[in-house]
Design an enzyme around this catalytic site. Structure first.
Site, short mmCIF file in Angstrom:
data_model
loop_
_atom_site.label_atom_id
_atom_site.label_comp_id
_atom_site.label_asym_id
_atom_site.label_seq_id
_atom_site.Cartn_x
_atom_site.Cartn_y
_atom_site.Cartn_z
N LYS A 189 0.83 -1.22 0.10
CA LYS A 189 0.04 0.09 0.12
C LYS A 189 0.95 1.15 -0.09
O LYS A 189 1.63 1.49 0.74
CB LYS A 189 -0.69 0.06 1.28
CG LYS A 189 -1.88 1.20 1.00
CD LYS A 189 -2.58 1.59 2.43
CE LYS A 189 -2.13 2.77 2.92
NZ LYS A 189 -1.98 4.01 2.27
N GLU A 201 10.37 0.63 10.25
CA GLU A 201 11.33 1.64 10.05
C GLU A 201 10.58 2.93 10.23
O GLU A 201 9.72 3.60 9.65
CB GLU A 201 11.83 1.69 8.72
CG GLU A 201 13.28 2.29 8.52
CD GLU A 201 12.93 3.73 8.05
OE1 GLU A 201 12.98 4.50 8.96
OE2 GLU A 201 13.36 3.95 6.63
N CYS A 240 13.57 10.39 6.98
CA CYS A 240 13.65 9.70 8.31
C CYS A 240 14.92 9.91 9.19
O CYS A 240 15.05 10.09 10.44
CB CYS A 240 13.16 8.54 8.34
SG CYS A 240 14.00 7.61 7.14
N GLU A 245 10.70 15.07 15.75
CA GLU A 245 11.06 15.22 14.68
C GLU A 245 10.09 16.01 13.88
O GLU A 245 8.58 16.05 13.78
CB GLU A 245 10.48 13.61 14.04
CG GLU A 245 10.91 13.36 12.36
CD GLU A 245 10.74 11.94 11.85
OE1 GLU A 245 9.63 11.46 12.18
OE2 GLU A 245 11.21 11.43 11.12
P1 NDP Z 1 2.36 7.60 8.39
O1 NDP Z 1 3.05 7.06 9.29
O2 NDP Z 1 0.79 8.04 8.87
O3 NDP Z 1 1.93 7.02 7.13
C1 NDP Z 1 3.07 6.37 6.65
C2 NDP Z 1 2.05 5.22 5.68
O4 NDP Z 1 1.18 4.29 6.59
C3 NDP Z 1 1.34 5.57 4.77
O5 NDP Z 1 1.12 4.96 3.64
C4 NDP Z 1 -0.06 5.66 5.71
O6 NDP Z 1 -0.99 5.79 4.78
C5 NDP Z 1 0.22 4.53 6.22
N1 NDP Z 1 -0.75 4.34 7.55
C6 NDP Z 1 -1.07 5.50 8.31
N2 NDP Z 1 -1.92 4.84 9.30
C7 NDP Z 1 -2.04 3.74 9.18
C8 NDP Z 1 -2.60 2.54 9.84
N3 NDP Z 1 -3.54 2.98 11.05
N4 NDP Z 1 -2.78 1.49 9.54
C9 NDP Z 1 -1.94 1.18 8.42
N5 NDP Z 1 -1.50 1.89 7.60
C10 NDP Z 1 -1.24 3.14 7.97
O7 NDP Z 1 3.03 9.14 8.12
P2 NDP Z 1 2.29 10.61 7.67
O8 NDP Z 1 2.13 10.25 6.52
O9 NDP Z 1 1.05 10.89 8.53
O10 NDP Z 1 3.33 11.52 8.20
C11 NDP Z 1 3.36 12.05 9.41
C12 NDP Z 1 4.62 12.07 10.03
O11 NDP Z 1 5.15 10.88 10.09
C13 NDP Z 1 5.54 13.10 9.50
O12 NDP Z 1 5.57 14.09 9.78
C14 NDP Z 1 6.85 12.48 9.92
O13 NDP Z 1 7.21 13.06 10.85
C15 NDP Z 1 6.66 10.85 10.05
N6 NDP Z 1 6.95 10.10 8.94
C16 NDP Z 1 8.04 9.44 9.05
C17 NDP Z 1 8.56 8.60 7.90
C18 NDP Z 1 9.93 7.83 7.95
O14 NDP Z 1 10.25 7.69 6.79
N7 NDP Z 1 10.22 7.72 9.13
C19 NDP Z 1 7.97 8.68 6.58
C20 NDP Z 1 6.50 9.56 6.62
C21 NDP Z 1 6.41 10.04 7.68
P3 NDP Z 1 -1.88 7.18 4.01
O15 NDP Z 1 -0.64 7.81 3.52
O16 NDP Z 1 -3.02 6.56 3.17
O17 NDP Z 1 -2.07 7.86 5.22
#
Ligand code: NDP
Length: 825
Positions: A192, A267, A301, A398
């Site tokens: 996904k 991660e 990240c 972060e």
């Molecule tokens: P999320 O952790 O919410 O999203 C990452 C992925 O997980 C997306 O595909 C999202 O789907 C999916 N997801 C979210 N909630 C669920 C759930 N309950 N069950 C299954 N899948 C889920 O990151 P955000 O996009 O909301 O970003 C928010 C913050 O997260 C950022 O500001 C940053 O601080 C951090 N972040 C860190 C990352 C890293 O690489 N360490 C990467 C991205 C974000 P969908 O896109 O449909 O919401």
């Protein structure tokens, strides 16, 4: 219009836009995008679509299907069907497919780079020169592992159907980090993408079709977190979830999958230090900072978001840095001369603004370049915050944006303390011309990757992943493959039937009664009565008197339990063997503190650890008969069987004495001039919850691998048969084991296991017990995201070398740190 002379004078960049037309045509030809399931494009069952927008313009880019729970179910079913064939496909054939995918990515590299740029807002320079080449490299590299799997990873099987959830910051790169190793090892996947950035994953689906990948091996379901994401995480036929994203969602997924038997790799976020010593080459440092925090708008990240600079060069460095920031170019991501593109979405932009404002309120001083950002689209300027205190929000949270916070230190020790002053541990970058200092500091930073005189270096050959709340598991390198394989003998999922487990004294007595009689009991193969142990061990001293109460063993001392309670221990013939202390929450707290205080054990040499393990073996051997007799008393084992258990325990100590100075890392062959040292490091303080069976052997089988690589442990012995472990502390006492390295707490195992799983000062917990207990441990571990290793109620053959010892245990006892060390002038 500027004259040539003006341009020569100012050296200003002209516009260098990349054409968007081919990508827009590609999008138009596919609109609206469907779901990629079973090798075909399908309409979402609910008929629901969402718009994906270009963050640089704010305009809609594409219509994307929103998968329903039924669609996710169909994708998992298709992956399951495909698994049958794919998992049996010879490694060479899988290698050919991965190679073909890599070639195809290269052929379409420009389309992919432009799509990624438009969908995410990142600059074309990055997508074209970094992301897409790395994506291709990942598939090439893992084609190699598919080819070598049977020879290099013998007796390993794929895990099964893998659910993969990726974020928006490196949409295609994260896809490759997930899909390439999964496929190489014979798994099938349902992926996904993030809602903001689905386009390159959909282009990848098309590549899968182009190379003729068997239908169902890769399935791509776009959609919302709440429906598609949750459906994937909760699907009962998914064997593993691999997730990259925020720590909060990672924690949620840990809880949601607890006890289901699904494997999990996470991660998560970071707040990585960028440490500059006063002997660094400051011009290189400045370029390093640009790459660390302004690469991908800081939405990385492992972004070096905390600049820690030695006090005496602070002013000089910040002066140079501000001058460089002034010259950074922000704007259209498709312009090849632009350094900083757009933030992924308005809500992310708002969050960056909110956190920066909070930082100012908490006392930080803000500096931004004099130029203005484009008025349209989601842009935020490169930002420097000084006068930041280490505990402030901006130093701990972060921000995931182009915001650097700067602090100072005086000594290397202070730099390390500040560097580690975070709940995360994903990466660190450190700068010094003194290689001794650099390697010394690198070894003490709690981070999965350390870059010396460099930053944000990635390659398929090097593992990447976190310590602490940055998650667990590695992606890349040989170490990353273990996320997608399991020992062939290991059963998947949870065990339906709970093994019998003791609860309280009465239950123990009852169990003892059921298991044996005063003159013997039934053997495992049925019928044959084993005589009473007293008759089997003539010449040995009589049973210990029942008033002898073994204590807990904490910090190298025998201590009484805080509760003041003891529990009866009954033998196989239901006779009372003694009493053991009933440990409680406070004893666990003391044991954890003792284990923490003994962390110096990690830095003793492998040779020393080996010596101590040999010494333990020697001292156990001296008392072999006594230990065998104890096993017979407690379990009713035959004399021969008990003797075998003791011998196997001695041998196991030898095994890990052998490993103590041999469990080496690797030097990864990453491109460019550097050595990437993959060093297995101890995880830290590890809780060991022993199974009920094999009270001595299982205890030794868990303690020895954990301590042989430098961990300290808090062990909960078999609850029904605790006396082998409490006898063992006398062996520990006579074998030069440092105080606090091994701590033993007897008592209500399940209750104490939960306390340990919840404890924020433990780094990992191994649990061998019931399926329910496994669930409790996994769920409770989510607090500080400690690592878990549980058995879901399955038993293992502790006597066997294949199941009871070896690399699987050592891998659980360690975490790999990759230290990138460039060389050359
Ligand atoms: P999320 O952790 O919410 O999203 C990452 C992925 O997980 C997306 O595909 C999202 O789907 C999916 N997801 C979210 N909630 C669920 C759930 N309950 N069950 C299954 N899948 C889920 O990151 P955000 O996009 O909301 O970003 C928010 C913050 O997260 C950022 O500001 C940053 O601080 C951090 N972040 C860190 C990352 C890293 O690489 N360490 C990467 C991205 C974000 P969908 O896109 O449909 O919401």
């Amino acid at each position: 219009m500027a004259s040539v002379a003006d341009i020569f004078e100012t050296m200003e960049y002209g516009p260098a836009p990349e054409a968007a037309a081919p990508a827009l045509e590609w999008i138009a030809a596919h609109q609206p995008f469907g779901l990629f399931i079973g090798g075909e494009w399908r309409k979402p069952s609910g008929g629901s679509y969402a718009d994906s927008a270009n963050p640089a313009t704010g305009k809609p880019l594409a219509r994307i299907a929103r998968a329903s729970t039924e669609d996710v179910d169909a994708a998992v079913k298709s992956a399951r069907r495909a698994f049958e064939g794919w998992s049996k496909t010879p490694g060479h054939v899988r290698a050919r497919y991965l190679y073909a995918i890599a070639r195809q990515i290269q052929k379409h590299s420009r389309l992919l780079a432009v799509l990624e740029s438009m969908d995410n807002g990142k600059t074309i320079r990055e997508t074209r020169d970094i992301d897409v080449p790395l994506v291709a490299r990942h598939f090439y590299y893992h084609a190699g592992w598919a080819q070598l799997m049977s020879s290099e990873l013998p007796c390993m099987s794929p895990v099964g159907v893998v659910g993969q959830i990726i974020p928006w910051n490196f949409p295609m790169l994260m896809l490759s980090w997930k899909i390439a190793p999964a496929l190489a090892m014979g798994n099938t996947v349902v992926l996904k993408p993030a809602s903001y950035t689905p386009l390159t994953a959909l282009a990848f689906a098309e590549i899968c079709r182009e190379v003729g990948l068997p239908p169902g091996v890769v399935n791509i379901v776009t959609g919302d977190a709440r429906e598609a994401g949750e459906a994937l995480v909760n699907h009962p036929d998914v064997n593993k979830i691999a997730f990259t994203g925020s720590t909060d969602v990672g924690r949620h997924i840990r809880k949601a999958t607890a006890g289901t038997g699904k494997r999990l790799s996470l991660e998560l976020g970071g707040k990585s230090p960028f440490i500059v010593f006063d002997d660094s080459d400051l011009d290189s440092v400045v370029e390093g900072v640009v790459d660390a925090i302004w690469f991908n708008q800081g939405q990385v990240c492992c972004a070096g978001s905390r600049l820690l600079v030695q006090e005496n060069i602070e002013e000089r460095l910040l002066h140079k840095l501000r001058a460089r920031m002034e010259r950074l170019r922000i704007g259209d991501p498709l312009d090849k001369a632009v350094d900083i593109g757009a933030i992924v979405a308005p809500v992310q932009l708002e969050e960056i603004r909110r956190l920066v404002e909070l930082g100012r309120k908490e006392g930080a001083t803000l500096w931004q370049p004099s130029w203005a950002c484009p008025a349209e689209g989601c842009f935020y300027p490169p930002t420097l915050l000084t006068d930041v205190s280490p505990a402030s929000t901006v130093a701990q949270t972060e921000i995931f944006g182009p915001v650097l916070v700067a602090m100072t230190f005086r000594t290397p020790a202070e730099a390390i303390a500040l560097g580690n002053n975070t709940r995360y541990g994903l990466a660190a970058s450190l700068w010094s011309e003194n290689i001794n200092l650099a390697l010394d500091v690198a070894s003490q930073l709690k981070a999965g990757t350390v870059w010396i005189n460099s930053t944000n270096q990635f390659d398929a050959a090097s593992g990447f992943g976190g310590y602490r709340e940055s998650g667990y598991g590695r992606e890349g390198g040989k170490e990353g493959l273990y996320e997608y394989i399991r020992p062939a003998w290991e059963q998947l999922g949870i065990r339906d039937q709970e093994p019998e487990i003791s609860g309280d004294g009465a239950h123990q007595a009852q169990a003892a009664l059921q298991n044996g009689h005063s003159d013997g009991h039934q053997s495992k193969d049925g019928g044959e009565l084993i005589p009473n142990p007293q008759h089997l061990t003539p010449g040995l001293s009589a049973l210990p008197s029942i008033d002898r109460t073994p204590k807990l063993f904490i910090g190298g001392k025998q201590v009484r339990p805080d509760s003041g309670y003891s529990a009866f221990v009954y033998g196989a013939n239901s006779s009372l063997l003694g009493e053991v202390g009933q440990g409680n929450r406070k004893d666990i707290r003391n044991a954890v503190e003792a284990a923490r205080a003994a962390s110096g054990w990690a830095s003793t040499t492998g040779h020393n650890k080996a010596q101590i393990l040999y010494y333990l073996a020697e001292n156990l051997s001296v008392r072999a008969q006594e230990f065998a007799r104890r096993i017979i008393q407690m379990t009713g084992s035959a004399e021969e069987e008990a003797g075998r258990e003791v011998e196997a325990s001695i041998e196991r100590l030898f095994t890990y004495a052998a490993w103590a100075d041999k469990y080496d890392g690797a030097v990864h062959r990453t491109p460019s001039r550097n050595v990437t040292l993959a060093m297995p490091e101890p995880v830290g303080a590890v809780a060991l919850v022993c199974p009920e069976e094999y009270p001595l052997l299982a205890f030794v089988s868990l303690v020895a691998p954990a301590i042989c690589v430098g961990n300290t442990v808090v062990a909960l012995p078999s609850e029904r048969h605790p006396l082998s472990a409490t006898d063992f502390y006398q062996v520990l006492e006579t074998s030069d084991v440092l105080a606090g390295v091994v701590n033993i707490v007897t008592g209500p195992k399940e209750t104490l296991a939960k306390v340990l799983a919840e404890h924020d000062n433990m780094d990992s917990i191994w649990y061998f017990g019931t399926a329910d207990g496994s669930k409790t441990v996994e769920y409770a571990s989510a607090g500080n995201m400690k690592r878990t290793w549980v058995n879901y109620g399955h038993s293992r053959d502790w006597l066997s070398k294949e199941q009871g010892e070896g690399r699987e245990f050592l891998r659980e006892a360690t975490q790999v740190k990759n230290i990138w060390t460039p060389y050359g002038e």
